[in-house]
Scaffold this motif. Structure first.
Motif, short mmCIF file in Angstrom:
data_model
loop_
_atom_site.label_atom_id
_atom_site.label_comp_id
_atom_site.label_asym_id
_atom_site.label_seq_id
_atom_site.Cartn_x
_atom_site.Cartn_y
_atom_site.Cartn_z
N ILE A 273 0.86 -1.19 0.00
CA ILE A 273 0.00 0.00 0.00
C ILE A 273 0.89 1.24 0.00
N ILE A 274 1.91 1.20 0.87
CA ILE A 274 3.00 2.18 0.79
C ILE A 274 4.16 1.47 0.13
N PRO A 275 4.53 1.86 -1.09
CA PRO A 275 5.49 1.06 -1.84
C PRO A 275 6.96 1.43 -1.63
N ASN A 276 7.22 2.58 -1.01
CA ASN A 276 8.62 3.01 -0.90
C ASN A 276 9.14 2.83 0.53
N SER A 277 10.46 2.96 0.68
CA SER A 277 11.07 2.87 2.00
C SER A 277 10.62 4.07 2.84
N VAL A 278 9.97 3.78 3.95
CA VAL A 278 9.43 4.83 4.81
C VAL A 278 10.51 5.28 5.79
N VAL A 279 10.67 6.57 5.92
CA VAL A 279 11.62 7.14 6.88
C VAL A 279 10.86 7.69 8.07
N ILE A 280 11.36 7.38 9.27
CA ILE A 280 10.82 7.97 10.50
C ILE A 280 12.00 8.66 11.18
N ALA A 281 12.06 9.98 11.08
CA ALA A 281 13.20 10.75 11.58
C ALA A 281 12.86 11.42 12.90
N ASN A 282 13.84 11.43 13.82
CA ASN A 282 13.57 12.08 15.10
C ASN A 282 13.82 13.59 15.01
N ILE A 283 13.50 14.31 16.07
CA ILE A 283 13.52 15.77 16.04
C ILE A 283 14.91 16.32 15.72
N LEU A 284 15.97 15.67 16.23
CA LEU A 284 17.31 16.19 15.99
C LEU A 284 17.76 15.95 14.55
N TRP A 285 17.34 14.86 13.97
CA TRP A 285 17.63 14.65 12.55
C TRP A 285 16.93 15.74 11.72
N GLU A 286 15.69 16.00 12.06
CA GLU A 286 14.94 17.04 11.36
C GLU A 286 15.59 18.42 11.53
N ALA A 287 16.03 18.70 12.74
CA ALA A 287 16.63 20.00 13.01
C ALA A 287 17.90 20.19 12.18
N GLY A 288 18.75 19.16 12.16
CA GLY A 288 19.97 19.25 11.37
C GLY A 288 19.69 19.39 9.89
N SER A 289 18.74 18.60 9.41
CA SER A 289 18.38 18.65 7.99
C SER A 289 17.78 20.00 7.61
N ALA A 290 17.15 20.66 8.56
CA ALA A 290 16.59 22.00 8.31
C ALA A 290 17.63 23.09 8.55
N HIS A 291 18.89 22.67 8.77
CA HIS A 291 20.03 23.58 8.95
C HIS A 291 19.93 24.41 10.23
N LEU A 292 19.30 23.83 11.25
CA LEU A 292 19.37 24.45 12.58
C LEU A 292 20.69 24.04 13.23
N ARG A 293 21.17 24.84 14.16
CA ARG A 293 22.43 24.55 14.83
C ARG A 293 22.19 24.47 16.34
N ARG A 294 22.92 23.57 16.96
CA ARG A 294 22.74 23.36 18.40
C ARG A 294 23.01 24.64 19.18
N ARG A 295 24.03 25.40 18.76
CA ARG A 295 24.39 26.60 19.51
C ARG A 295 23.30 27.67 19.48
N ASP A 296 22.33 27.53 18.57
CA ASP A 296 21.21 28.46 18.56
C ASP A 296 20.27 28.21 19.74
N TYR A 297 20.40 27.02 20.36
CA TYR A 297 19.51 26.65 21.45
C TYR A 297 20.25 26.52 22.78
N THR A 298 21.51 26.04 22.71
CA THR A 298 22.27 25.86 23.95
C THR A 298 23.76 25.81 23.63
N THR A 299 24.54 26.31 24.57
CA THR A 299 26.00 26.19 24.45
C THR A 299 26.54 25.28 25.56
N GLU A 300 25.63 24.66 26.30
CA GLU A 300 26.05 23.74 27.37
C GLU A 300 26.65 22.49 26.75
N PRO A 301 27.72 21.94 27.36
CA PRO A 301 28.29 20.69 26.84
C PRO A 301 27.35 19.51 27.09
#
Length: 534
Positions: A273-301
């Motif tokens: 019914i769904i013929p292609n490989s389905v991707v389920i990406a988590n929030i951090l994968w999405e953030a990186g793919s959308a070109h967000l950067r960690r330092r925009d949210y936190t500089t804590e190690p």
């Protein structure tokens, strides 16, 4: 000058022998196709792994343009016992890039062998050389208005079908299991013979790219993730471009939803019914793919804490898990399957469905839709900016396509990554029965301390997942020997028996997937001595 310029020699090869081999390489290829100077080798030694560049430094690079030159190269390598590491485009990011598996190997770069030999729009087949990129193929198909669709991995524009298939990579269309869609290889063996798989050995055959099996043992798979030959041509099947393409996303707010997501999906994938490989990406994968950067949210190690992840979800509209899939076919087919899919998700009462009309050009929906429709892009490289520092190693265990397995693997991976102060950046690629759990271990490679942590983290991921019966399907060159051990001694014995038969001088990429005659013999001698064997 024939002296070596960058101070690196192949294992077991003297400077005198190396210089003699270099002179023969130059006579065969021309001086401009034999690279020795340190500055010439820099592009081939840019790794992203948790080890010094020097550990994977090549001694030289050869560029070939014909099959006959490849045959000549292996002849010289046999004479002087020169090990060669073959690359097609060298864009295997996160899995080792272009650098050899062992220090001192000579890289054989086939990017100049970049002919699209044939595309048959009626039979939907292609035959290409190693250096052909997906962008090159896409441009050819568009310029010639061929009704065909490509399937490729995320670094699509700069990667190529031959290299990706030989490493058993996957894509995002119904033809996404790339090795399954491969049909016919031409391989230069270590002795210089040319072997064609399938129907390729039959004189006058026109079915080399049509019928995979030929007669007798089918050996195509033996050359994938291996070092038994150098593939100089590969055929594969192309998908007919459908009249209707309907990409969609389902956004889930809670991490715990992963169990239900996969259990809803599995019957839809099995029934096509769904013929292609389905991707389920988590929030951090999405953030990186959308070109967000960690330092925009936190500089804590350390790893990114949950409150920040929740803020990212709220700010961006992304989910804790974000499912991407598509429908292909006639309008009637798509309408029927769309109703089945929407009914299935609405029945469970979770997940917000987003169509292309609603998403528009918003990232990361746009690049996901492009991947699922065979349009190359480089959007996913935004992941490397999430933490910065150039460190990336893919950890990719396989499991059954069960929600409980998803949850178990995700919890285990998060625990280990967070222990080492690293983020869980992950996606599941769901086939009808299996899942590839792809985790990008991102770290700052400019920090020696963080690089050591990443190395320890990757080792622990391998160890702890193996204890639970999981193993990866693909890994970077630093850990190939370690992963080979996961699959047991009998498999290794068979692999080395084949290596002895086809490459007795151990010249083709020794160490690839843990297959190395010299190292294997040393281990067996040591084992025999420790057990009192003669």
């Amino acid at each position: 000058m024939s002296e070596q310029m960058n101070g690196v020699l192949p294992r077991g090869v003297t400077q005198k022998k190396f210089n003699a081999a270099v002179e023969k390489f130059r006579a065969l290829l021309g001086e401009g196709n034999v690279l020795l100077k340190a500055e010439q080798l820099i592009p081939y030694n840019k790794i992203m792994m948790s080890v010094e560049n020097a550990a994977h430094a090549p001694s030289a690079v050869l560029t070939a343009t014909t099959v006959e030159q490849v045959q000549g190269i292996v002849k010289i390598c046999n004479q002087y016992r020169i090990p060669i590491w073959t690359i097609s485009t060298g864009r295997n990011f996160g899995y080792g890039t272009a650098a050899p598996v062992q220090r001192g190997q000579v890289i054989l770069d086939l990017k100049k062998m970049n002919r699209i030999i044939k595309i048959d729009p009626d039979m939907c087949t292609a035959l290409v050389e190693p250096g052909v990129t997906f962008q090159q193929l896409y441009d050819y198909i568009e310029e010639n208005k061929l009704p065909l669709m490509l399937s490729f991995s995320a670094p699509s524009a700069i990667a190529g079908p031959l290299g990706n298939t030989m490493d058993r990579g996957v894509g995002y269309t119904p033809y996404g299991e790339h090795f399954m869609m491969q049909c016919g290889m031409e391989v230069v063996l270590a002795n210089g013979d040319i072997y064609r798989t399938g129907m390729g050995g039959v004189k006058g055959s026109n079915t080399w790219q049509i019928f995979k099996w030929g007669y007798g043992p089918t050996l195509d798979g033996m050359f994938t993730q291996a070092n038994y030959g150098i593939t100089t041509k590969m055929g594969f099947w192309l998908m007919p471009r459908p009249p209707v393409f309907k990409p969609f996303e389902v956004i889930f707010e809670n991490e715990a939803d992963i169990v239900e997501i996969v259990d809803i999906l599995r019957p839809l994938r099995m029934a096509q019914i769904i013929p292609n490989s389905v991707v389920i990406a988590n929030i951090l994968w999405e953030a990186g793919s959308a070109h967000l950067r960690r330092r925009d949210y936190t500089t804590e190690p350390g790893h990114t804490p949950d409150p920040i992840l929740e803020k990212m979800q709220k700010d961006s509209g992304m989910g804790a898990w974000n499912l991407y899939a598509a429908l292909y076919g006639t309008q009637e087919q798509v309408d029927v399957n769309w109703k089945i899919i929407t009914d299935a998700f609405r029945k469970h009462g979770k997940g917000r469905i987003v169509t292309q009309e609603e998403a528009g050009h918003k990232q990361p929906f746009k690049y996901r839709a492009e991947l699922m429709s065979g349009v190359p892009n480089l959007q996913e490289f935004g992941l490397y900016n999430w933490r910065g520092g150039g460190g990336s190693m893919w950890f990719a265990p396989v499991s059954e396509a069960r929600g409980s397995e998803c949850e178990k693997q995700a919890l285990l991976a998060k625990r280990i990554l967070h222990k080492y102060g690293l983020d869980y950046v992950a996606e599941f690629i769901v086939a009808p029965r299996d899942m590839h759990h792809v985790i990008d271990v991102l770290y700052d490679r400019t920090s020696e301390e963080e690089t050591k942590r990443a190395d320890a983290c990757f080792n622990e991921l391998l160890d702890e997942f193996e204890k639970e019966g999981y193993a990866v399907y693909r890994v970077n060159t630093r850990f190939q020997e370690r992963v080979a051990r996961s699959y047991g001694p009998v498999k290794r014995y068979v692999e080395h028996a084949i290596k002895r038969a086809l490459d007795p001088n151990n010249i083709l990429a020794p160490g690839r997937s843990g297959i190395d005659l010299d190292a294997y013999a040393t281990r067996r001698r040591a084992k025999g001595a420790s057990s009192g064997e003669s």
